[in-house]
Design a protein around this motif. Structure first.
Motif, PDB file in Angstrom:
ATOM      1  N   LEU A  15     -13.926  -3.328 -51.983  1.00  0.00           N
ATOM      2  CA  LEU A  15     -14.479  -2.139 -51.335  1.00  0.00           C
ATOM      3  C   LEU A  15     -13.919  -1.967 -49.924  1.00  0.00           C
ATOM      4  O   LEU A  15     -13.465  -0.875 -49.549  1.00  0.00           O
ATOM      5  N   THR A  16     -13.921  -3.024 -49.139  1.00  0.00           N
ATOM      6  CA  THR A  16     -13.455  -2.907 -47.758  1.00  0.00           C
ATOM      7  C   THR A  16     -11.937  -2.785 -47.680  1.00  0.00           C
ATOM      8  O   THR A  16     -11.414  -2.129 -46.776  1.00  0.00           O
ATOM      9  N   MET A  61     -13.984  -2.465 -41.374  1.00  0.00           N
ATOM     10  CA  MET A  61     -13.572  -2.713 -42.759  1.00  0.00           C
ATOM     11  C   MET A  61     -12.412  -3.690 -42.808  1.00  0.00           C
ATOM     12  O   MET A  61     -12.349  -4.548 -43.701  1.00  0.00           O
ATOM     13  N   ALA A  62     -11.489  -3.590 -41.853  1.00  0.00           N
ATOM     14  CA  ALA A  62     -10.381  -4.544 -41.803  1.00  0.00           C
ATOM     15  C   ALA A  62     -10.908  -5.953 -41.576  1.00  0.00           C
ATOM     16  O   ALA A  62     -10.450  -6.912 -42.221  1.00  0.00           O
ATOM     17  N   GLY A  63     -11.865  -6.098 -40.661  1.00  0.00           N
ATOM     18  CA  GLY A  63     -12.421  -7.411 -40.382  1.00  0.00           C
ATOM     19  C   GLY A  63     -13.138  -8.018 -41.570  1.00  0.00           C
ATOM     20  O   GLY A  63     -12.948  -9.198 -41.895  1.00  0.00           O
ATOM     21  N   VAL A  64     -13.959  -7.229 -42.240  1.00  0.00           N
ATOM     22  CA  VAL A  64     -14.703  -7.737 -43.397  1.00  0.00           C
ATOM     23  C   VAL A  64     -13.764  -8.002 -44.566  1.00  0.00           C
ATOM     24  O   VAL A  64     -13.931  -8.977 -45.306  1.00  0.00           O
ATOM     25  N   ALA A 176     -21.418  -1.627 -37.000  1.00  0.00           N
ATOM     26  CA  ALA A 176     -20.277  -0.877 -36.483  1.00  0.00           C
ATOM     27  C   ALA A 176     -20.483   0.621 -36.667  1.00  0.00           C
ATOM     28  O   ALA A 176     -20.150   1.423 -35.780  1.00  0.00           O
ATOM     29  N   LEU A 177     -21.045   1.005 -37.795  1.00  0.00           N
ATOM     30  CA  LEU A 177     -21.277   2.426 -38.049  1.00  0.00           C
ATOM     31  C   LEU A 177     -22.294   3.001 -37.070  1.00  0.00           C
ATOM     32  O   LEU A 177     -22.161   4.138 -36.602  1.00  0.00           O
ATOM     33  N   VAL A 178     -23.304   2.206 -36.732  1.00  0.00           N
ATOM     34  CA  VAL A 178     -24.358   2.668 -35.829  1.00  0.00           C
ATOM     35  C   VAL A 178     -23.897   2.637 -34.373  1.00  0.00           C
ATOM     36  O   VAL A 178     -24.107   3.589 -33.617  1.00  0.00           O
ATOM     37  N   LEU A 179     -23.246   1.550 -33.974  1.00  0.00           N
ATOM     38  CA  LEU A 179     -22.889   1.359 -32.573  1.00  0.00           C
ATOM     39  C   LEU A 179     -21.601   2.072 -32.176  1.00  0.00           C
ATOM     40  O   LEU A 179     -21.371   2.333 -30.997  1.00  0.00           O
ATOM     41  N   GLY A 180     -20.731   2.339 -33.146  1.00  0.00           N
ATOM     42  CA  GLY A 180     -19.495   3.039 -32.845  1.00  0.00           C
ATOM     43  C   GLY A 180     -18.323   2.134 -32.527  1.00  0.00           C
ATOM     44  O   GLY A 180     -17.245   2.622 -32.186  1.00  0.00           O
ATOM     45  N   HIS A 181     -18.488   0.825 -32.640  1.00  0.00           N
ATOM     46  CA  HIS A 181     -17.389  -0.104 -32.408  1.00  0.00           C
ATOM     47  C   HIS A 181     -17.636  -1.350 -33.245  1.00  0.00           C
ATOM     48  O   HIS A 181     -18.779  -1.669 -33.590  1.00  0.00           O
ATOM     49  N   PRO A 182     -16.576  -2.072 -33.611  1.00  0.00           N
ATOM     50  CA  PRO A 182     -16.743  -3.246 -34.490  1.00  0.00           C
ATOM     51  C   PRO A 182     -17.508  -4.363 -33.822  1.00  0.00           C
ATOM     52  O   PRO A 182     -17.454  -4.550 -32.606  1.00  0.00           O
TER      53      PRO A 182
END
Length: 212
Positions: A15-16, A61-64, A176-182
């Protein structure tokens, strides 16, 4: 239980990885539109959206994707250095993560004021192509084992490795989606734990000749 959570880890990795490629293609399109636009407002909007996509989606997504891939290599029979296709994927992922953190993200930040550049468009296109090539490697599994004539059978890691990977990865994506950064700290901790504890469950690996 181990099989179920291992399958969920594979699902999250796929998925990621697909999401990483899709977001790289999105960045490529946005930056290309901004580069070709004559209107300053269009350029600003395109680079701003590209910056948001990178922080909220692509980078986490890259990190996960990299983290789940490392766990699957360390905690399953595939290993890190047993098969050429796994080793190739690992090297490509590490290079891409490094370039994304230290080259792409700062360049996207600079583009908010300087505007998009051709190098950013080409770079994001190459990133998407490299991920597509990794997908082919996962399906085709070419080139055999690193040490020809020997097959290494490594034991599967304990269930908590896969549970922590899935739950931690989903939490990282949500933050990340909520905060805007990884927020890569969970992945970094998990990678360190896996590397440190791996010898404890891999000590019983067996080596046998490959079939003729």
């Amino acid at each position: 239980m181990v099989k179920r959570w291992r399958q969920l880890t594979v699902w999250l990795h796929i998925l990621t990885s697909v999401g990483w490629m899709a977001q790289a293609m999105t960045l490529c399109v946005l930056l290309a539109v901004g580069l070709a636009a004559d209107d300053a407002a269009v350029r600003a909007a395109a680079t701003s959206m590209a910056h948001q996509v990178d922080g909220r989606l692509l980078a986490p997504m890259a990190g996960v994707s990299a983290c789940t891939g490392i766990v699957l290599a360390a905690a399953t029979a595939w290993g890190f250095f047993l098969h050429w296709w796994v080793l190739t994927k690992f090297c490509i992922s590490m290079v891409q993560v490094y370039l994304g953190i230290f080259v792409l993200s700062p360049a996207l930040t600079d583009s908010l004021t300087a505007g998009p550049s051709l190098s950013l468009v080409v770079g994001t296109a190459l990133m998407a192509g490299a991920i597509a090539f990794q997908g082919w490697l996962s399906v085709r599994k070419p080139w055999g084992t690193v040490r020809a004539g020997r097959r290494v059978v490594a034991p599967t890691g304990p269930p908590w490795i896969f549970v922590a990977t899935v739950l931690g990865g989903l939490a990282e994506l949500t933050l990340a989606l909520v905060l805007g950064h990884p927020m890569p700290l969970p992945s970094l901790i998990l990678i360190i734990v896996v590397v440190v504890r791996r010898p404890r469950w891999s000590g019983s690996r067996r080596v046998r000749p490959a079939p003729a």
